[in-house]
Scaffold this active site. Structure first.
Site, PDB file in Angstrom:
ATOM      1  N   GLY A   1       0.828  -1.213   0.000  1.00  0.00           N
ATOM      2  CA  GLY A   1       0.000   0.000   0.000  1.00  0.00           C
ATOM      3  C   GLY A   1       0.854   1.250   0.000  1.00  0.00           C
TER       4      GLY A   1
ATOM      5  CE1 TYR B   1     -10.526   0.105   7.253  1.00  0.00           C
ATOM      6  CE2 TYR B   1     -11.058   0.813   9.484  1.00  0.00           C
ATOM      7  CZ  TYR B   1     -10.167   0.756   8.429  1.00  0.00           C
ATOM      8  OH  TYR B   1      -8.915   1.330   8.547  1.00  0.00           O
TER       9      TYR B   1
ATOM     10  CB  ALA C   1     -15.633  -7.586  10.834  1.00  0.00           C
ATOM     11  CB  SER C   2     -11.459  -6.374   7.742  1.00  0.00           C
ATOM     12  OG  SER C   2     -11.315  -4.973   7.813  1.00  0.00           O
TER      13      SER C   2
HETATM   14  N1  LIG Z   1      -6.644   6.778   6.929  1.00  0.00           N
HETATM   15  C1  LIG Z   1      -7.089   6.418   8.115  1.00  0.00           C
HETATM   16  O1  LIG Z   1      -7.778   7.167   8.821  1.00  0.00           O
HETATM   17  C2  LIG Z   1      -6.739   5.059   8.665  1.00  0.00           C
HETATM   18  C3  LIG Z   1      -6.996   4.803  10.026  1.00  0.00           C
HETATM   19  C4  LIG Z   1      -6.670   3.565  10.551  1.00  0.00           C
HETATM   20  C5  LIG Z   1      -6.118   2.593   9.735  1.00  0.00           C
HETATM   21  N2  LIG Z   1      -5.911   2.872   8.410  1.00  0.00           N
HETATM   22  C6  LIG Z   1      -5.325   1.804   7.597  1.00  0.00           C
HETATM   23  O2  LIG Z   1      -4.150   2.286   6.992  1.00  0.00           O
HETATM   24  C7  LIG Z   1      -3.896   1.564   5.785  1.00  0.00           C
HETATM   25  C8  LIG Z   1      -3.585   2.546   4.662  1.00  0.00           C
HETATM   26  O3  LIG Z   1      -4.717   3.364   4.468  1.00  0.00           O
HETATM   27  P1  LIG Z   1      -4.616   4.834   3.852  1.00  0.00           P
HETATM   28  O4  LIG Z   1      -5.428   5.711   4.730  1.00  0.00           O
HETATM   29  O5  LIG Z   1      -3.219   5.200   3.564  1.00  0.00           O
HETATM   30  O6  LIG Z   1      -5.461   4.613   2.507  1.00  0.00           O
HETATM   31  P2  LIG Z   1      -5.149   4.951   0.978  1.00  0.00           P
HETATM   32  O7  LIG Z   1      -4.496   6.278   0.865  1.00  0.00           O
HETATM   33  O8  LIG Z   1      -6.438   4.709   0.279  1.00  0.00           O
HETATM   34  O9  LIG Z   1      -4.091   3.823   0.571  1.00  0.00           O
HETATM   35  C9  LIG Z   1      -4.466   2.478   0.490  1.00  0.00           C
HETATM   36  C10 LIG Z   1      -3.327   1.691  -0.121  1.00  0.00           C
HETATM   37  O10 LIG Z   1      -3.704   0.301  -0.185  1.00  0.00           O
HETATM   38  C11 LIG Z   1      -3.457  -0.153  -1.501  1.00  0.00           C
HETATM   39  N3  LIG Z   1      -4.399  -1.213  -1.895  1.00  0.00           N
HETATM   40  C12 LIG Z   1      -5.737  -1.231  -1.795  1.00  0.00           C
HETATM   41  N4  LIG Z   1      -6.239  -2.360  -2.327  1.00  0.00           N
HETATM   42  C13 LIG Z   1      -5.170  -3.061  -2.764  1.00  0.00           C
HETATM   43  C14 LIG Z   1      -5.023  -4.326  -3.420  1.00  0.00           C
HETATM   44  N5  LIG Z   1      -6.076  -5.098  -3.742  1.00  0.00           N
HETATM   45  N6  LIG Z   1      -3.771  -4.753  -3.726  1.00  0.00           N
HETATM   46  C15 LIG Z   1      -2.697  -4.006  -3.426  1.00  0.00           C
HETATM   47  N7  LIG Z   1      -2.768  -2.808  -2.814  1.00  0.00           N
HETATM   48  C16 LIG Z   1      -3.997  -2.345  -2.498  1.00  0.00           C
HETATM   49  C17 LIG Z   1      -3.652   1.067  -2.388  1.00  0.00           C
HETATM   50  O11 LIG Z   1      -2.997   0.817  -3.611  1.00  0.00           O
HETATM   51  P3  LIG Z   1      -3.466   1.551  -4.998  1.00  0.00           P
HETATM   52  O12 LIG Z   1      -3.877   2.937  -4.615  1.00  0.00           O
HETATM   53  O13 LIG Z   1      -2.236   1.487  -5.813  1.00  0.00           O
HETATM   54  O14 LIG Z   1      -4.605   0.751  -5.527  1.00  0.00           O
HETATM   55  C18 LIG Z   1      -3.006   2.143  -1.543  1.00  0.00           C
HETATM   56  O15 LIG Z   1      -1.611   2.141  -1.729  1.00  0.00           O
HETATM   57  C19 LIG Z   1      -5.144   0.711   5.544  1.00  0.00           C
HETATM   58  O16 LIG Z   1      -4.906  -0.612   5.972  1.00  0.00           O
HETATM   59  C20 LIG Z   1      -6.195   1.369   6.429  1.00  0.00           C
HETATM   60  O17 LIG Z   1      -7.188   0.482   6.824  1.00  0.00           O
HETATM   61  C21 LIG Z   1      -6.200   4.072   7.855  1.00  0.00           C
END
Ligand SMILES: NC(=O)c1ccc[n+]([C@@H]2O[C@H](COP(=O)([O-])OP(=O)(O)OC[C@H]3O[C@@H](n4cnc5c(N)ncnc54)[C@H](OP(=O)(O)O)[C@@H]3O)[C@@H](O)[C@H]2O)c1
Length: 251
Positions: free
Chosen positions: A19, A156, A158-159
């Protein structure tokens, strides 16, 4: 003068970040490179992954495009990897839906990337002996599903709850090899995940008031916690949750 050792340095460590084409993963990759790590970054979107790649300080980094919910891509990624000192399972999606609108496809889509992909990746890294002794695996979990949830957040949560359970079991399975497994549990961090059409500005303004530190987090603030868990400073930490939430779960 003798060189001072820095327990938080990632110098000489090879680290995989999933990611890494966006948000938190991008910040993790950039900050890890600043700390001396050699990065292998992965994501689906080639252009955005390349942007992250170009922003990495230092040399010897690698980028590999992969959809981690696709088993062939996952296998190809594993085959391409050198032995790792660190793995950051960060890729994830959010699909807010009220229970009555959830279909089986939604459950599978969310679990495929938030849970099954990181579980399989970790399992394959072990099976293919791609983790060095004393390696550190970090999962980006959430406060959601572990300490709290939200309306429409059942899937979300649950995962992410599953991730937390997995981390505890995996940390026990790998402890005899000296491999550590931990998670970071962020509150709302300003990235695409929580801003792309799923929540209005009014809702975000309301939500901020629930944070004792009166703001959302920045991706770098999660990255610094991940660096801590990847570094030798945490050689005696495994199976832990590191909460980064501006005090949200205190209330
Ligand atoms: N933002 C928040 O408030 C928050 C809070 C708690 C936890 N999180 C966790 O932090 C992590 C990153 O989230 P983020 O906020 O940075 O979101 P984001 O900006 O949407 O980034 C998500 C990343 O996951 C990748 N991804 C999604 N589906 C994929 C797949 N099938 N195969 C490979 N890569 C995939 C995306 O790749 P592409 O864009 O290249 O498709 C992107 O690089 C997640 O696990 C999220 O649940 C986020």
């Amino acid at each position: 003068m003798p060189e001072l050792s820095n327990p938080f340095s990632l110098s000489g460590k090879t680290i995989l970040v999933t990611g890494a084409s966006s948000g938190i993963g991008k910040a993790i990759a950039i900050e890890c490179a600043k700390m001396g790590g050699e990065l292998i970054i992965t994501g689906r979107n080639k252009e955005r992954l390349q942007e992250t790649f170009l922003a990495l300080q230092g040399t010897h980094h690698t980028q590999i495009t992969a959809d981690l919910s696709n088993e062939a891509d996952l296998e190809a990624l594993i085959d391409a990897l050198p032995p790792l000192d660190g793995c950051v399972n960060n890729a994830g999606i959010n699909r807010p839906l009220l229970t009555q609108f959830v279909e089986k496809k939604d459950v599978l889509d969310v679990f495929d990337i938030n849970a099954f992909a990181p579980f399989l990746l970790a399992q394959k890294l072990v099976q293919h002996k791609k983790l060095k002794k004393k390696a550190s695996i970090v999962f980006t979990s959430s406060i959601s599903g572990v300490f709290c949830s939200s309306v429409g957040g059942s899937l979300y949560s649950a995962s992410k709850g599953a991730v937390n359970g997995y981390v505890k079991g995996l940390s026990l399975d790998l402890a005899n090899r000296g491999i550590r497994v931990n998670c970071v549990n962020p509150g709302v961090i300003q990235t695409n995940l929580f801003s792309e059409g799923t929540i209005t500005q009014e809702q975000l303004d309301e939500e901020i008031k629930r944070y004792p530190l009166k703001r959302f987090g920045k991706p770098e603030e999660v990255a610094y916690a991940v660096i801590y868990l990847l570094s030798d400073a945490t050689e005696w930490m495994t199976g832990s949750n590191l909460v980064i939430d501006g005090g949200f779960t205190l209330l």
